[in-house]
Design a protein around this motif. Structure first.
Motif, mmCIF file in Angstrom:
data_model
loop_
_atom_site.group_PDB
_atom_site.id
_atom_site.type_symbol
_atom_site.label_atom_id
_atom_site.label_comp_id
_atom_site.label_asym_id
_atom_site.label_seq_id
_atom_site.Cartn_x
_atom_site.Cartn_y
_atom_site.Cartn_z
ATOM 1 N N HIS A 20 -16.620 12.487 -5.935
ATOM 2 C CA HIS A 20 -16.704 13.978 -5.590
ATOM 3 C C HIS A 20 -15.336 14.400 -5.349
ATOM 4 N N ARG A 21 -14.523 13.378 -5.012
ATOM 5 C CA ARG A 21 -13.102 14.540 -4.297
ATOM 6 C C ARG A 21 -12.682 13.928 -5.432
ATOM 7 N N LEU A 22 -10.720 14.340 -5.416
ATOM 8 C CA LEU A 22 -10.146 13.995 -5.780
ATOM 9 C C LEU A 22 -8.892 12.443 -5.132
ATOM 10 N N THR A 23 -9.617 12.765 -3.826
ATOM 11 C CA THR A 23 -8.819 12.928 -3.179
ATOM 12 C C THR A 23 -9.936 10.805 -2.484
ATOM 13 N N LEU A 72 -6.727 -5.365 -12.918
ATOM 14 C CA LEU A 72 -5.823 -5.937 -13.158
ATOM 15 C C LEU A 72 -4.686 -6.589 -11.973
ATOM 16 N N ALA A 73 -4.550 -5.973 -11.262
ATOM 17 C CA ALA A 73 -3.631 -6.041 -10.321
ATOM 18 C C ALA A 73 -3.718 -5.944 -8.949
ATOM 19 N N HIS A 74 -2.379 -6.430 -7.637
ATOM 20 C CA HIS A 74 -2.543 -6.560 -6.227
ATOM 21 C C HIS A 74 -1.938 -5.225 -5.405
ATOM 22 N N LEU A 75 -1.784 -4.880 -6.012
ATOM 23 C CA LEU A 75 -0.978 -3.782 -4.903
ATOM 24 C C LEU A 75 -2.484 -2.965 -4.790
ATOM 25 N N MET A 76 -1.562 -2.076 -3.052
ATOM 26 C CA MET A 76 -3.149 -1.384 -3.233
ATOM 27 C C MET A 76 -2.483 0.257 -2.108
ATOM 28 N N LEU A 77 -2.431 0.812 -3.287
ATOM 29 C CA LEU A 77 -1.805 2.411 -3.527
ATOM 30 C C LEU A 77 -3.453 3.168 -3.598
ATOM 31 N N THR A 78 -3.629 4.247 -3.233
ATOM 32 C CA THR A 78 -4.927 4.978 -3.355
ATOM 33 C C THR A 78 -4.315 6.181 -3.931
ATOM 34 N N VAL A 79 -5.387 6.688 -4.731
ATOM 35 C CA VAL A 79 -4.366 8.412 -5.443
ATOM 36 C C VAL A 79 -3.778 9.028 -5.272
ATOM 37 N N ASP A 80 -4.137 9.169 -3.531
ATOM 38 C CA ASP A 80 -3.129 10.016 -2.160
ATOM 39 C C ASP A 80 -1.618 10.025 -1.930
ATOM 40 N N GLY A 81 -1.418 8.490 -2.213
ATOM 41 C CA GLY A 81 -0.367 7.996 -2.612
ATOM 42 C C GLY A 81 0.339 7.507 -4.219
ATOM 43 N N GLN A 82 -0.505 7.725 -5.081
ATOM 44 C CA GLN A 82 0.170 8.038 -6.452
ATOM 45 C C GLN A 82 0.578 9.223 -6.154
ATOM 46 N N ARG A 83 -0.793 10.473 -5.940
ATOM 47 C CA ARG A 83 -0.196 11.643 -6.368
ATOM 48 C C ARG A 83 1.554 12.191 -5.411
ATOM 49 N N ALA A 84 1.207 11.653 -4.642
ATOM 50 C CA ALA A 84 2.486 11.969 -3.056
ATOM 51 C C ALA A 84 3.835 11.140 -4.559
ATOM 52 N N ALA A 85 3.427 9.823 -5.185
ATOM 53 C CA ALA A 85 4.475 9.619 -6.533
ATOM 54 C C ALA A 85 4.900 10.674 -7.208
ATOM 55 N N TYR A 86 4.443 11.650 -7.794
ATOM 56 C CA TYR A 86 4.155 12.455 -8.997
ATOM 57 C C TYR A 86 4.585 13.705 -7.927
ATOM 58 N N LEU A 87 4.669 13.817 -6.853
ATOM 59 C CA LEU A 87 5.441 15.503 -6.934
ATOM 60 C C LEU A 87 7.141 14.664 -6.558
ATOM 61 N N ALA A 88 6.879 13.930 -6.282
ATOM 62 C CA ALA A 88 8.673 13.358 -5.441
ATOM 63 C C ALA A 88 9.325 13.293 -6.968
ATOM 64 N N GLY A 108 1.566 4.536 -15.028
ATOM 65 C CA GLY A 108 0.690 3.416 -15.137
ATOM 66 C C GLY A 108 -0.039 3.931 -13.473
ATOM 67 N N CYS A 109 -1.443 3.893 -13.810
ATOM 68 C CA CYS A 109 -2.312 4.465 -12.170
ATOM 69 C C CYS A 109 -2.328 2.750 -11.854
ATOM 70 N N ASP A 110 -2.498 1.357 -12.143
ATOM 71 C CA ASP A 110 -3.290 0.907 -12.170
ATOM 72 C C ASP A 110 -2.497 -0.144 -11.048
ATOM 73 N N SER A 111 -1.657 0.718 -9.951
ATOM 74 C CA SER A 111 -1.090 0.135 -8.796
ATOM 75 C C SER A 111 -2.339 0.806 -7.852
ATOM 76 N N HIS A 112 -3.720 1.025 -8.303
ATOM 77 C CA HIS A 112 -4.788 1.508 -7.170
ATOM 78 C C HIS A 112 -5.278 0.344 -6.748
ATOM 79 N N SER A 170 0.852 -1.281 -0.124
ATOM 80 C CA SER A 170 -0.296 0.284 -0.088
ATOM 81 C C SER A 170 0.813 1.355 -0.101
ATOM 82 N N ASP A 171 0.124 2.430 -0.008
ATOM 83 C CA ASP A 171 1.388 3.554 0.101
ATOM 84 C C ASP A 171 2.098 3.619 0.668
ATOM 85 N N GLY A 172 2.390 3.317 2.299
ATOM 86 C CA GLY A 172 3.827 4.150 2.896
ATOM 87 C C GLY A 172 4.144 2.932 2.521
#
Length: 390
Positions: free
Chosen positions: A346-349, A263-279, A254-258, A225-227
């Motif tokens: 309803h939200r981006l988070t 199709l896959a088995h990771l457990m990220l959230t949009v918030d974790g993906q956003r953190a990766a983009y910022l990094a 690719g945001c299929d880590s969500h 997951s995110d952490g």
């Protein structure tokens, strides 16, 4: 996040959604349409992010990476499994060569924008087709737009190009094409090939004899997951990029880590993906003078995930990140309802705070995640003169 410090572009026109394997295929072009509509409705387009036209890639451009026999088979829309065509993953469709070459042309334009200095950052979210091989289509990918773009940079005189792939699937095509080229560093963080297509990308996969260390793979356990994902990312990617000092940073998103991706088995959230983009944005400014080329990739939760994740990505490319709790506009949700007959977020988070424990705080050999990260560091770091231990 540092200021963008230069113009940013997204290469897009609506005809790029013609890359369409049919209504029953998981790679639905609707995900791109919904992303661009959401980005437009939220003011991301035009607010520091200029949209530019997507040219077509010529056969000569495609042939810088791909075998002429593959190009000819795609032009004929041949049902020929020797070329990976006509399979469940890559069914043939009318206009396949045109649609595929158009995506390559859009990505090469993004690379040109950045290399020429016209843009500091440039994105093609329809790109990121990272599985295609020189002689074979693979994994929903007909031509490898990323590899063609990287080859363009090398042909233009780039000395070092770094490629970071955060798709849930191993970026095998890009890695293989530059396997023995020390000018290209490929780093892929993905669900382990023990569990997921394409079954490759392990820590001991390090590049060819003339380029050992040029390929780096982090094979993550299912359920990460995110952490855990961010812990792995920060333990591997920044030190390598700081040592390599690329002329340009190229990233595949690719945001299929969500956790909701089918199709896959990771457990990220949009918030974790956003953190990766910022990094990755910040690393582009730290190690590559801000020169950043961005592509899309996988992502099969067409309404709930892809538009939100990639709208965050485009906002970051444009230098104006959106707050995680930004509401999606009524106009966008109404469009989803009218087009698909279903509700939309309803939200981006996803309402998560993507915190992680830094690698310097210690390594736990009892956890699969830490063993995976440790394995990558032990294999790859010494080849770059880096200490693999915390």
């Amino acid at each position: 996040m540092p200021a963008c410090q230069g113009p940013a572009t997204v290469v897009f026109d609506q005809s790029l959604t013609e890359y369409d394997f049919g209504p029953d295929h998981p790679m639905a072009p609707m995900r791109v349409d919904l992303t661009m509509r959401l980005a437009a409705d939220l003011g991301v387009l035009g607010a520091g992010l200029r949209q530019v036209a997507a040219p077509m890639a010529s056969e000569d451009v495609l042939a810088t990476v791909h075998d002429p026999a593959l190009i000819e088979a795609v032009q004929r829309a041949a049902h020929d499994e020797r070329f990976g065509l006509g399979t469940d993953d890559n069914p043939v469709f009318s206009g396949m060569h045109h649609a595929s070459a158009h995506i390559v042309g859009a990505s090469v334009e993004a690379f040109r924008q950045v290399w020429s200095g016209e843009s500091l950052h440039s994105a093609n979210i329809t790109g990121g087709l990272h599985h295609a091989m020189p002689k074979r289509a693979s994994g929903f990918c007909i031509y490898n737009d990323v590899a063609v773009g990287i080859q363009y940079l090398l042909d233009q005189g780039a000395q070092r190009v770094a490629y970071v792939d955060v798709d849930v699937h191993h970026g095998d095509g890009v890695e293989r094409i530059f396997w023995n080229d020390p000018r290209v560093l490929t780093i892929s963080l993905h669900e382990t090939g023990q569990m997921l297509f394409p079954g490759t990308g392990f820590p001991a996969d390090l590049g060819g004899p003339d380029a050992l260390g040029s390929a780096v793979n982090v094979a993550l356990p299912p359920g990460t997951s995110d952490g855990g994902w961010l812990r792995a990312f920060h333990a591997v990617v920044p030190p390598l990029l700081r040592e390599f000092r690329p002329d340009v940073l190229v990233t595949q998103h690719g945001c299929d880590s969500h956790t909701e991706d089918p199709l896959a088995h990771l457990m990220l959230t949009v918030d974790g993906q956003r953190a990766a983009y910022l990094a990755l944005h910040d690393l582009a400014h730290e190690v590559a003078g801000g020169r950043w080329v961005v592509t899309g990739g996988g992502g099969y939760a067409v309404v709930d995930v892809v538009p939100r994740a990639w709208t965050h990505l485009l906002a970051i490319v444009g230098g104006r990140p959106l707050a995680p709790d930004t509401e999606t506009p009524d106009s966008w949700r109404e469009h989803v309802l009218a087009r698909l007959g279903r509700g939309a977020p309803h939200r981006l988070t996803d309402g998560r705070d993507p915190i992680y424990r830094d690698w310097s705080e210690g390594y736990d050999p009892d956890t699969w995640l830490d063993r995976a990260v440790h394995g990558t560091r032990m294999e790859a770091f010494p080849l770059h003169g880096l200490d693999p231990m915390p």
